[in-house]
Structure formats: C-alpha cells, structure tokens
Scaffold this active site. Structure first.
Site, PDB file in Angstrom:
ATOM      1  N   PHE A  45       0.855  -1.173   0.000  1.00  0.00           N
ATOM      2  CA  PHE A  45       0.000   0.000   0.000  1.00  0.00           C
ATOM      3  C   PHE A  45       0.902   1.237   0.000  1.00  0.00           C
ATOM      4  O   PHE A  45       2.094   1.145   0.306  1.00  0.00           O
ATOM      5  CB  PHE A  45      -0.893   0.021   1.236  1.00  0.00           C
ATOM      6  CG  PHE A  45      -1.888  -1.104   1.311  1.00  0.00           C
ATOM      7  CD1 PHE A  45      -2.351  -1.735   0.168  1.00  0.00           C
ATOM      8  CD2 PHE A  45      -2.378  -1.530   2.537  1.00  0.00           C
ATOM      9  CE1 PHE A  45      -3.280  -2.772   0.233  1.00  0.00           C
ATOM     10  CE2 PHE A  45      -3.306  -2.560   2.623  1.00  0.00           C
ATOM     11  CZ  PHE A  45      -3.753  -3.187   1.467  1.00  0.00           C
ATOM     12  N   PRO A  46       0.356   2.418  -0.299  1.00  0.00           N
ATOM     13  CA  PRO A  46       1.194   3.613  -0.216  1.00  0.00           C
ATOM     14  C   PRO A  46       1.912   3.742   1.121  1.00  0.00           C
ATOM     15  O   PRO A  46       3.068   4.160   1.181  1.00  0.00           O
ATOM     16  CB  PRO A  46       0.201   4.751  -0.450  1.00  0.00           C
ATOM     17  CG  PRO A  46      -0.803   4.146  -1.385  1.00  0.00           C
ATOM     18  CD  PRO A  46      -0.963   2.729  -0.888  1.00  0.00           C
ATOM     19  N   GLU A  47       1.217   3.398   2.228  1.00  0.00           N
ATOM     20  CA  GLU A  47       1.879   3.342   3.534  1.00  0.00           C
ATOM     21  C   GLU A  47       1.274   2.236   4.385  1.00  0.00           C
ATOM     22  O   GLU A  47       0.117   1.842   4.192  1.00  0.00           O
ATOM     23  CB  GLU A  47       1.751   4.667   4.304  1.00  0.00           C
ATOM     24  CG  GLU A  47       2.709   5.752   3.898  1.00  0.00           C
ATOM     25  CD  GLU A  47       2.069   6.776   2.998  1.00  0.00           C
ATOM     26  OE1 GLU A  47       2.780   7.667   2.511  1.00  0.00           O
ATOM     27  OE2 GLU A  47       0.848   6.679   2.778  1.00  0.00           O
ATOM     28  N   SER A  48       2.081   1.767   5.335  1.00  0.00           N
ATOM     29  CA  SER A  48       1.632   0.903   6.428  1.00  0.00           C
ATOM     30  C   SER A  48       2.133   1.535   7.719  1.00  0.00           C
ATOM     31  O   SER A  48       3.180   2.183   7.736  1.00  0.00           O
ATOM     32  CB  SER A  48       2.200  -0.512   6.299  1.00  0.00           C
ATOM     33  OG  SER A  48       1.714  -1.158   5.136  1.00  0.00           O
ATOM     34  N   HIS A  77      -2.919  10.233   5.414  1.00  0.00           N
ATOM     35  CA  HIS A  77      -3.921   9.175   5.571  1.00  0.00           C
ATOM     36  C   HIS A  77      -3.485   8.131   6.599  1.00  0.00           C
ATOM     37  O   HIS A  77      -4.335   7.585   7.310  1.00  0.00           O
ATOM     38  CB  HIS A  77      -4.304   8.571   4.206  1.00  0.00           C
ATOM     39  CG  HIS A  77      -3.553   7.361   3.789  1.00  0.00           C
ATOM     40  ND1 HIS A  77      -2.340   7.420   3.148  1.00  0.00           N
ATOM     41  CD2 HIS A  77      -3.859   6.036   3.908  1.00  0.00           C
ATOM     42  CE1 HIS A  77      -1.934   6.181   2.889  1.00  0.00           C
ATOM     43  NE2 HIS A  77      -2.826   5.330   3.333  1.00  0.00           N
TER      44      HIS A  77
END
Length: 293
Positions: A45-48, A77
């Site tokens: 994902f874009p971030e975790s 987010h």
C-alpha cells in the site's frame, strides 16, 4: 512477528475500496525496523503503520510509518487511519482526540460527528515554503506542455513535516493527461523533489473545489489516491497565495479519480500575520483484519 494483529482500512472515503488503503499493525513494538519495512513492502500500500505500544506515552501513541521502500516521518492518511484504529480497537470509550507521537512530533486528530457519521480532523504543523523548479522542467516531468502550468501562481516546495512540490495546472484535462516521464522526473529527484502534487480548480464533481493527483515513484508510490499531508501543504499554499481570493478556506478536494479510487478530503485553513491554522479531514472505512502467521 507471529500473532501480530493488523487491520486494513480505506481512508478519505465513505465506502470500501475507495480512498487510500492503509495497513495498521497493532502492538508492533517487538518488530524491528527491517521487519516493518518488509511488511510494508509485502502489503504494497502507499503506507503501512506500526503502533508500538498498547497505550500512549507522554506525547501520544508511538507510531512509525513506512512506504513500500522507506520510512517517512509523517503522512496524512496513515495519521487518520491509525487514529481510527486506536479509537475503535484499543480504547473502550470513543475519544474526542487521539494524538500520535510521530517522527515529526505529536499530531492530534479530533473526532467529530455530522449527518454522515464520523469525520476526523488532523491538525498539521506550520508550513515551510521553498522555491520550486521552473515550469518547463515540471512540465517535462509530467509529460505536459509548459503552457499548461498555471503561471498566475508559483510552483513551490512546501512541507508540514513531509515535503511536496506543489504545481498549479491550468485545466482538468491537463491534470488527467499527466504521466511521469522518467529522465525529467529523475532529474527532479536528484534535487530532492521526489513527490509532485499537482492540481486545478476544475473538478469532476462540482461540489469539490480542487482536483488533485500525486506522483512519488521514488518512494515506491507511482500514484497516491489520497494524500493528506500534501493536502495540508496545499491548504497553506491556497491561503498564502489567495488562490480563491482570500486567506481562509473551507472546501473539499477530489483525488484518486484517475485510479478508480475516488477520495474526498476536507480542508480548513487560515493565515494571520504569518501563522497558519491547517486542518485536513476525512472518513475511515474498515475493510479487513488478520494476524501474522
């Protein structure tokens, strides 16, 4: 790692499978940095995010944020999504505010209710404004003509904890047509302009005031469907340059449309005597949960 719980949520969305995806790992303090990075790469994902403890310290809940390639000190987010997970999974009563202890320092998130349910508001740090590259170089990196850059306003690198190159574009058609162009983009990255956030006042949904996209291929995020940190920078930029003719805004931004993950971000900002108030709001929808094996 065995047994570590995680949740997947969609942020800046009112329904599943829209907005920005986030994996949140709970009570992840036993994980090392290499393990966190590997899990972020696995999720892709874009971030975790990784909540390091089951309770807050003196400055907030300790949290680390990773893209598939690097750790980042702040991101929008992940801040909202992780706060939602803390409120709904780790606390027994609904909070008014959750504060995250991030690399950039404590970031508070306030919970409000409206006719559509729970709306969360993140307060961002004071912005830093820096000069950006020329319109010709930006246009080349985005595969656009320089005439499609809106030259009424400056291209600037803006940061409230994570820097973005903010680029005003003249039309919706140009924003939708933009694509990363390798060599020109790589040249910008060499000057540390790795995340390009570009936008226009022409929108797909007329209830929104800004249509935006964000490219950050250098961070392993070719395109981000909803970028809260960049939108906080945008909010400061809009009021500083009176994009809508005033030093105060209350509006919504659409992002992720081109990816099929339409997101809606709420921006409230004002500026008085050089001091900014910046809040970015959105909703969170739970999608899945599990544990590591």
């Amino acid at each position: 790692m065995r047994g570590t719980r995680y949740l997947i949520v969609d942020v800046f969305s009112e329904e599943k499978f829209r907005g920005n995806q986030l994996a949140v790992f709970l009570e992840a303090g036993a994980l090392g940095e290499t393990e966190m990075q590997s899990l972020a790469r696995e999720m892709n994902f874009p971030e975790s995010t990784f909540i390091l403890d089951s309770k807050p310290n003196e400055t907030g809940w300790p949290v680390r944020i990773f893209t598939p390639q690097v750790e980042v000190p702040f991101a929008g987010h992940p801040t909202l999504g992780t706060s939602w997970v803390i409120a709904h999974e780790l606390l027994t009563t609904p909070p008014e505010t959750v504060t995250l202890d991030l690399k950039v320092g404590p970031i508070p998130v306030r919970f409000e209710k409206d006719e559509r349910g729970e709306l969360m508001w993140m307060t961002q740090n004071q912005p830093e404004f820096m000069d950006g590259p020329s319109p010709d170089r930006i246009a080349a990196a985005l595969g656009l003509d320089a005439a499609e850059i809106d030259k009424r306003f400056p291209i600037q690198r803006v940061s409230t904890g994570l820097p973005f190159l903010l680029v005003p574009i003249a039309s919706l058609a140009a924003v939708q047509r933009a694509r990363v162009r390798g060599e020109a983009y790589d040249a910008l990255c060499e000057e540390d302009h790795k995340a390009i956030f570009f936008f226009t006042s022409e929108t797909v949904d007329p209830s929104n005031r800004i249509h935006a996209r964000m490219f950050a291929d250098a961070f392993g995020v070719p395109e981000d469907p909803a970028t809260g940190s960049a939108n906080g920078c945008l909010a400061a930029w809009l009021v500083r340059h009176r994009y809508f003719g005033k030093r105060e805004i209350d509006l919504t931004v659409e992002q992720g449309v081109e990816m099929g993950r339409t997101a809606r971000l709420h921006l409230r900002a004002s500026e008085k005597e050089g001091t900014f108030s910046i809040r970015v709001g959105g909703r969170v929808v739970p999608v899945a949960e599990g544990s590591l094996r």
